[in-house]
Scaffold this motif. Structure first.
Motif, PDB file in Angstrom:
ATOM      1  N   LEU A   1       0.849  -1.168   0.163  1.00 22.14           N
ATOM      2  CA  LEU A   1      -0.131   0.089   0.125  1.00 22.14           C
ATOM      3  C   LEU A   1       1.031   1.217  -0.001  1.00 22.14           C
ATOM      4  O   LEU A   1       0.616   2.205  -0.533  1.00 22.14           O
ATOM      5  N   SER A   2       2.021   1.135   0.778  1.00 24.78           N
ATOM      6  CA  SER A   2       3.007   2.464   0.602  1.00 24.78           C
ATOM      7  C   SER A   2       3.230   2.681  -0.690  1.00 24.78           C
ATOM      8  O   SER A   2       3.410   3.687  -1.295  1.00 24.78           O
ATOM      9  N   LEU A   3       3.674   1.668  -1.632  1.00 21.65           N
ATOM     10  CA  LEU A   3       4.186   1.865  -2.946  1.00 21.65           C
ATOM     11  C   LEU A   3       2.813   2.107  -3.823  1.00 21.65           C
ATOM     12  O   LEU A   3       3.075   3.272  -4.566  1.00 21.65           O
ATOM     13  N   LYS A   4       1.600   1.621  -3.653  1.00 20.20           N
ATOM     14  CA  LYS A   4       0.602   2.403  -4.399  1.00 20.20           C
ATOM     15  C   LYS A   4       0.176   3.662  -4.073  1.00 20.20           C
ATOM     16  O   LYS A   4      -0.296   4.381  -5.042  1.00 20.20           O
ATOM     17  N   TYR A   5       0.388   4.236  -2.856  1.00 19.19           N
ATOM     18  CA  TYR A   5      -0.029   5.355  -2.481  1.00 19.19           C
ATOM     19  C   TYR A   5       1.187   6.328  -2.276  1.00 19.19           C
ATOM     20  O   TYR A   5       0.980   7.635  -2.085  1.00 19.19           O
ATOM     21  N   ASN A   6       2.320   5.832  -3.020  1.00 22.77           N
ATOM     22  CA  ASN A   6       3.588   6.741  -2.944  1.00 22.77           C
ATOM     23  C   ASN A   6       3.934   7.203  -1.793  1.00 22.77           C
ATOM     24  O   ASN A   6       4.347   8.564  -1.593  1.00 22.77           O
ATOM     25  N   ILE A   7       3.952   6.331  -0.749  1.00 20.87           N
ATOM     26  CA  ILE A   7       4.271   6.868   0.725  1.00 20.87           C
ATOM     27  C   ILE A   7       5.785   6.686   0.864  1.00 20.87           C
ATOM     28  O   ILE A   7       6.327   5.523   0.713  1.00 20.87           O
ATOM     29  N   LYS A   8       6.479   7.449   1.515  1.00 24.97           N
ATOM     30  CA  LYS A   8       7.839   7.270   1.687  1.00 24.97           C
ATOM     31  C   LYS A   8       8.015   6.507   2.899  1.00 24.97           C
ATOM     32  O   LYS A   8       7.274   6.508   3.919  1.00 24.97           O
ATOM     33  N   PHE A   9       8.717   5.431   2.809  1.00 24.20           N
ATOM     34  CA  PHE A   9       9.005   4.446   3.975  1.00 24.20           C
ATOM     35  C   PHE A   9      10.544   4.220   4.052  1.00 24.20           C
ATOM     36  O   PHE A   9      11.337   4.600   3.302  1.00 24.20           O
ATOM     37  N   ALA A  10      10.885   3.685   5.291  1.00 23.27           N
ATOM     38  CA  ALA A  10      12.427   3.592   5.791  1.00 23.27           C
ATOM     39  C   ALA A  10      12.139   2.121   6.471  1.00 23.27           C
ATOM     40  O   ALA A  10      10.988   1.541   6.683  1.00 23.27           O
ATOM     41  N   ILE A  11      13.380   1.384   6.790  1.00 24.32           N
ATOM     42  CA  ILE A  11      13.339   0.104   7.391  1.00 24.32           C
ATOM     43  C   ILE A  11      14.058   0.243   8.756  1.00 24.32           C
ATOM     44  O   ILE A  11      15.077   0.966   9.002  1.00 24.32           O
ATOM     45  N   GLY A  12      13.572  -0.453   9.808  1.00 23.30           N
ATOM     46  CA  GLY A  12      14.309  -0.615  11.067  1.00 23.30           C
ATOM     47  C   GLY A  12      14.039  -2.105  11.471  1.00 23.30           C
ATOM     48  O   GLY A  12      13.548  -2.947  10.929  1.00 23.30           O
ATOM     49  N   THR A  13      14.806  -2.280  12.623  1.00 25.91           N
ATOM     50  CA  THR A  13      14.922  -3.925  13.111  1.00 25.91           C
ATOM     51  C   THR A  13      14.389  -3.972  14.427  1.00 25.91           C
ATOM     52  O   THR A  13      14.163  -4.967  14.988  1.00 25.91           O
ATOM     53  N   ASP A  14      13.847  -2.868  15.011  1.00 33.10           N
ATOM     54  CA  ASP A  14      13.040  -2.864  16.233  1.00 33.10           C
ATOM     55  C   ASP A  14      14.060  -3.409  17.372  1.00 33.10           C
ATOM     56  O   ASP A  14      14.922  -3.110  17.551  1.00 33.10           O
ATOM     57  N   ASN A  15      13.661  -4.139  18.360  1.00 32.41           N
ATOM     58  CA  ASN A  15      13.990  -4.456  19.454  1.00 32.41           C
ATOM     59  C   ASN A  15      15.311  -5.454  19.455  1.00 32.41           C
ATOM     60  O   ASN A  15      15.412  -6.309  18.754  1.00 32.41           O
ATOM     61  N   ALA A  16      16.468  -4.956  20.006  1.00 34.85           N
ATOM     62  CA  ALA A  16      17.682  -5.469  20.054  1.00 34.85           C
ATOM     63  C   ALA A  16      17.586  -6.966  20.765  1.00 34.85           C
ATOM     64  O   ALA A  16      18.486  -7.681  20.603  1.00 34.85           O
ATOM     65  N   SER A  17      16.670  -6.984  21.660  1.00 32.57           N
ATOM     66  CA  SER A  17      16.389  -8.537  22.211  1.00 32.57           C
ATOM     67  C   SER A  17      16.192  -9.722  21.350  1.00 32.57           C
ATOM     68  O   SER A  17      16.421 -10.775  21.775  1.00 32.57           O
ATOM     69  N   TRP A  18      15.364  -9.303  20.231  1.00 30.91           N
ATOM     70  CA  TRP A  18      15.294 -10.327  19.385  1.00 30.91           C
ATOM     71  C   TRP A  18      15.997 -10.125  17.913  1.00 30.91           C
ATOM     72  O   TRP A  18      15.881 -11.234  17.314  1.00 30.91           O
ATOM     73  N   PHE A  19      16.547  -9.083  17.695  1.00 32.78           N
ATOM     74  CA  PHE A  19      17.092  -8.761  16.390  1.00 32.78           C
ATOM     75  C   PHE A  19      18.369  -7.959  16.208  1.00 32.78           C
ATOM     76  O   PHE A  19      18.167  -7.152  16.917  1.00 32.78           O
ATOM     77  N   ILE A  20      19.385  -8.388  15.612  1.00 35.72           N
ATOM     78  CA  ILE A  20      20.546  -7.709  15.474  1.00 35.72           C
ATOM     79  C   ILE A  20      20.225  -6.572  14.278  1.00 35.72           C
ATOM     80  O   ILE A  20      19.287  -6.764  13.717  1.00 35.72           O
ATOM     81  N   PRO A  21      20.939  -5.245  14.443  1.00 34.62           N
ATOM     82  CA  PRO A  21      20.665  -4.392  13.579  1.00 34.62           C
ATOM     83  C   PRO A  21      20.823  -4.558  11.925  1.00 34.62           C
ATOM     84  O   PRO A  21      21.324  -3.861  11.393  1.00 34.62           O
ATOM     85  N   ASP A  22      20.456  -5.683  11.603  1.00 31.63           N
ATOM     86  CA  ASP A  22      20.544  -6.007  10.185  1.00 31.63           C
ATOM     87  C   ASP A  22      19.520  -5.703   9.059  1.00 31.63           C
ATOM     88  O   ASP A  22      18.643  -6.463   8.783  1.00 31.63           O
ATOM     89  N   VAL A  23      19.767  -4.385   8.760  1.00 34.43           N
ATOM     90  CA  VAL A  23      18.605  -4.099   7.855  1.00 34.43           C
ATOM     91  C   VAL A  23      18.531  -4.601   6.424  1.00 34.43           C
ATOM     92  O   VAL A  23      17.605  -4.570   5.772  1.00 34.43           O
TER      93      VAL A  23
END
Length: 366
Positions: A250-272
């Motif tokens: 939907l972000s692509l359909k409506y041309n919404i700018k988006f970025a990427i995160g990895t959220d909580n370090a308890s479960w995920f290394i910061p591998d974007v």
């Protein structure tokens, strides 16, 4: 210093150029981007891929002190403020232990080649202070610390990052978000918060970016397309907690700018890079594919994550400070790819990042 590369992504449009010589002057500025034949005393070779340093637009670094906690609990039991397990664990940490865990996370992010980390820090100004202490030896990786109301806020905080607009009085949220920039909030992470009008409050509050947005409605995207607000997607986190996949389609359909995160370090290394790959796979599953789609995902890493917090992207461009990564194009097979944007999304990973270039410094990562 001269860097020779077989392929480079240059300028804000991430234009692909082949057989390049990147010349960096004594001040660490990219003086010229020419043909490879102009290199005479260089580092690199024809199998090197030069790419910008990506941004990780949403993390919770302090969770790094208790990895994989509460795997049998739901999201509300884990992170709800103030009674979630996360907050009990955070309150149990000594200040030194807190700083140590955050520092370890930042070093991991640096080793993954990140140019920017946007960190949500609990604990008011004291939480932000812990991040500042943890980052004092980290050079050439920007860290934006977004604090939330609490003891000593906003001291040591670079902006505002709150769990949800419905956690506070509506007028207070509007006042905070307009006063402390950049400002971000989680939004529509589950149906309950969306039904409680978290999106409407966020729109009144002029946040710079909204995180997750899993249960946003089509009408919400109609509103968003007329706003200069970013969506931050964290697909691994959403899947781990049994929620929906982020609405990248939907972000692509409506041309919404988006970025990427990895959220909580308890479960995920910061591998974007892994998060970007998941977005690409989901889009292909929904028959949304092609080089331009992969390029939009790369822009979310190299451009949008920076702009969401008002930081200049670390692109490879003449006249810009030198901040980029050198990828082993041979071992990753990117150098021979017929679809380079797709290949970069799919194949860049820690084992193939050979160096990070920061001004006149060449730091070996693998």
């Amino acid at each position: 210093m001269q860097i020779k590369a077989g392929i480079a992504l240059i300028n804000e449009d991430l234009e692909i150029i082949k057989d390049v010589c990147i010349e960096i002057n004594d001040e660490g500025i990219i003086e010229s981007i020419g043909k490879g034949s102009t290199c005479n005393n260089y580092i690199g070779n024809d199998n090197i891929i030069a790419i910008p340093q990506p941004a990780n637009a949403h993390v919770h670094s302090a969770d790094n002190s208790f990895p994989e906690y509460g795997i049998d609990k739901n999201l509300h039991e884990l992170v709800s403020y103030p009674d979630g397990l996360k907050h009990k664990l955070l309150n149990s940490l000594s200040y030194n232990k807190l700083v140590s865990g955050i520092s370890s996370f930042y070093r991991t992010a640096y080793s993954l080649g990140l140019g920017l980390v946007v960190d949500f820090r609990e604990g008011g100004g004291i939480g932000c202070k812990a991040s500042k202490e943890a980052s004092k030896d980290i050079k050439d990786m920007d860290i934006i610390v977004l604090g939330r109301p609490g003891n000593d806020f906003p001291n040591n905080c670079d902006g505002l990052g709150i769990s949800s607009p419905i956690d506070y009085d509506e007028n207070y949220v509007i006042e905070l978000s307009r006063k402390f920039k950049p400002s971000m909030t989680h939004i529509a992470e589950d149906e309950e918060t969306r039904n409680n009008n978290d999106f409407e409050i966020a729109m009144k509050s002029d946040f710079n970016a909204l995180i997750h947005g899993l249960y946003l409605r089509n009408d919400d995207f109609e509103i968003l397309k007329n706003k200069n607000v970013y969506l931050i997607f964290c697909p691994s986190s959403n899947l781990w907690h049994g929620k929906k996949f982020p609405p990248i389609d939907l972000s692509l359909k409506y041309n919404i700018k988006f970025a990427i995160g990895t959220d909580n370090a308890s479960w995920f290394i910061p591998d974007v890079y892994r998060e970007a790959y998941q977005l690409l796979l989901y889009l292909r599953l929904n028959q949304i594919k092609g080089e331009e789609i992969a390029k939009e995902i790369l822009k979310s890493l190299y451009i949008n994550g920076y702009k969401a917090v008002g930081v200049n992207p670390k692109i490879i461009k003449e006249g810009m400070p030198s901040h980029f990564l050198l990828i082993d194009g041979y071992s990753s097979s990117i150098i021979n790819s017929l679809n380079l944007y797709n290949s970069i999304v799919k194949r860049v990973q820690k084992g193939f990042i050979t160096y990070r270039v920061d001004k006149n410094n060449l730091i070996k990562l693998n």
